[in-house]
Motif scaffolding. Structure first.
Motif, short mmCIF file in Angstrom:
data_model
loop_
_atom_site.label_atom_id
_atom_site.label_comp_id
_atom_site.label_asym_id
_atom_site.label_seq_id
_atom_site.Cartn_x
_atom_site.Cartn_y
_atom_site.Cartn_z
N ASN A 177 72.27 66.65 107.48
CA ASN A 177 72.88 65.44 106.91
C ASN A 177 73.17 65.59 105.43
N TYR A 178 72.17 66.05 104.67
CA TYR A 178 72.34 66.19 103.22
C TYR A 178 71.24 67.11 102.71
N PRO A 179 71.59 68.17 101.94
CA PRO A 179 70.57 69.13 101.48
C PRO A 179 69.79 68.61 100.27
N ILE A 180 68.74 67.83 100.53
CA ILE A 180 67.94 67.31 99.43
C ILE A 180 67.04 68.41 98.87
N GLU A 181 66.64 68.25 97.61
CA GLU A 181 65.74 69.18 96.94
C GLU A 181 64.42 68.46 96.65
N LEU A 182 63.32 68.98 97.21
CA LEU A 182 62.02 68.35 97.08
C LEU A 182 61.02 69.30 96.43
N ASP A 183 60.14 68.74 95.61
CA ASP A 183 59.05 69.48 94.99
C ASP A 183 57.75 68.71 95.18
N PHE A 184 56.71 69.40 95.65
CA PHE A 184 55.40 68.77 95.76
C PHE A 184 54.79 68.68 94.37
N VAL A 185 54.38 67.48 93.96
CA VAL A 185 53.85 67.27 92.60
C VAL A 185 52.33 67.34 92.59
N SER A 186 51.67 66.42 93.31
CA SER A 186 50.20 66.37 93.32
C SER A 186 49.76 65.39 94.39
N THR A 187 48.44 65.24 94.53
CA THR A 187 47.88 64.24 95.44
C THR A 187 47.12 63.20 94.63
N GLU A 188 47.10 61.98 95.14
CA GLU A 188 46.41 60.88 94.47
C GLU A 188 45.50 60.19 95.50
N PRO A 189 44.18 60.15 95.25
CA PRO A 189 43.27 59.54 96.23
C PRO A 189 43.24 58.02 96.18
N ASN A 190 43.70 57.42 95.08
CA ASN A 190 43.62 55.98 94.93
C ASN A 190 45.03 55.37 94.91
N PRO A 191 45.38 54.56 95.89
CA PRO A 191 46.74 53.97 95.94
C PRO A 191 47.08 53.12 94.74
N VAL A 192 46.07 52.59 94.06
CA VAL A 192 46.31 51.71 92.91
C VAL A 192 47.06 52.43 91.80
#
Length: 331
Positions: A177-192
């Motif tokens: 559909n569309y060649p998006i470019e994604l990069d994994f940044v980090s993880t966050e344990p607290n949704p706040v």
């Protein structure tokens, strides 16, 4: 009559509703004449049907993601894994965050084209299933979910590894559909502390089931819908995977076929006009005067269309024309 019901009266009422002798909502809204009227609640702020219609391709994209992610997990864990697309919900981001149960890992993924952010959400049950599937063991007692607020370092590292796999497969599933470019940044344990998506914005909550041999869990992908506006036209129609997967192969095939087509090329050395009477009087050895001299450029026609200009000469003992100018189509 008392304003409140006793416990026995409440139990009797619940029993009657369950058995069907008293229909649920029997004491609902009435007109002044005592008759019931039907009504349907409508949320003016809800855009779910509107957004679903304009993002029809998302379901196909996520079905492709399931197939790719399943193969990736099988290779990584060396076990049978099933990844199933469940459904997509349209909610406000704040509504989703309010229902998140800790411990949960939110993987922040940056989208460069179009600019924005996505989130991978791994809940505790899936995290335990990943640990058991990778290191061995049996399914954890999930009655203890919610006792702690964060995952251990080993669990976090494994979750990040799986999320990076997911980012790679997600980019691949978007390509038709569309060649998006994604990069994994980090993880966050607290949704706040997740502020990459405004809390009042609408998001698509894409739910997946990940099932190992003896354990399973849920994986969520959160899409910021406003960030998809620049590429909305590419998401209005679902694209068949086979159509896109072979796009490069078919392109190369037709280029080769077109390049092998035979073409008729003609070089005009010059022209002259004469009547039929004059031509009948031509004799052997007579000199005919053309409309151009030997040093003038010669026109080359391809299938009757003048495409080149060149100079007459000899190449390896054969008459030849050296192209000096390419005539481009105007307009």
């Amino acid at each position: 009559m008392a304003d409140t019901l006793s416990q026995s009266e409440i139990d009797a009422l619940l029993s009657a509703v369950s058995s069907g002798s008293v229909p649920a909502g029997a004491g609902g809204d009435r007109r002044k004449d005592g008759k019931h009227f039907d009504w349907v609640a409508y949320d003016l702020a809800s855009q779910e049907k509107f957004l679903r219609g304009r993002l029809a391709a998302l379901e196909g994209i996520h079905e492709r993601f399931c197939r790719l992610f399943r193969a990736t997990l099988i290779n990584a864990f060396g076990k049978h894994v099933s990844v199933t697309y469940k459904d997509t919900e349209i909610l406000r981001f704040s509504e989703y965050l309010s229902g998140v149960t800790l411990p949960t890992s939110l993987g922040i993924v940056e989208s460069k084209n179009p600019p924005g952010h996505m989130l991978f959400v791994v809940n505790a049950k899936l995290a335990y299933a990943l640990v058991d599937g990778y290191y061995g063991g049996s399914e954890r007692p999930f009655s203890q979910i919610g006792v702690r607020e964060e995952f251990t370092t080993i669990e976090t590292n494994l979750i990040e590894k799986v999320m990076k796999f997911g980012v790679k497969d997600l980019m691949e599933s978007w390509k038709p559909n569309y060649p998006i470019e994604l990069d994994f940044v980090s993880t966050e344990p607290n949704p706040v502390f997740v502020s990459y998506i405004p809390s009042a914005e609408s998001v698509a909550i894409v739910n997946f089931d990940v099932e190992f041999e003896n354990s399973s869990g849920s994986l969520c992908l959160i899409l910021h819908l406003r960030a998809l506006d620049p590429i909305r036209q590419f998401l209005s129609v679902s694209v068949n995977k086979e159509m896109s997967a072979d796009k490069t192969i078919w392109r190369d095939h037709w280029l080769k076929e077109v390049q092998d087509l035979p073409l008729h090329v003609r070089a005009h050395l010059g022209r002259m006009e004469c009547s039929l009477k004059e031509m009948s009087q031509w004799k052997v050895g007579q000199v005919l005067t053309l409309d151009q001299d030997p040093l003038s450029p010669i026109a080359l026609e391809v299938e009757g269309i003048t495409k080149f200009k060149g100079q007459m000469g000899v190449y390896h003992g054969s008459s030849a024309i050296k192209i000096s100018n390419i005539i481009k189509k105007k307009g």
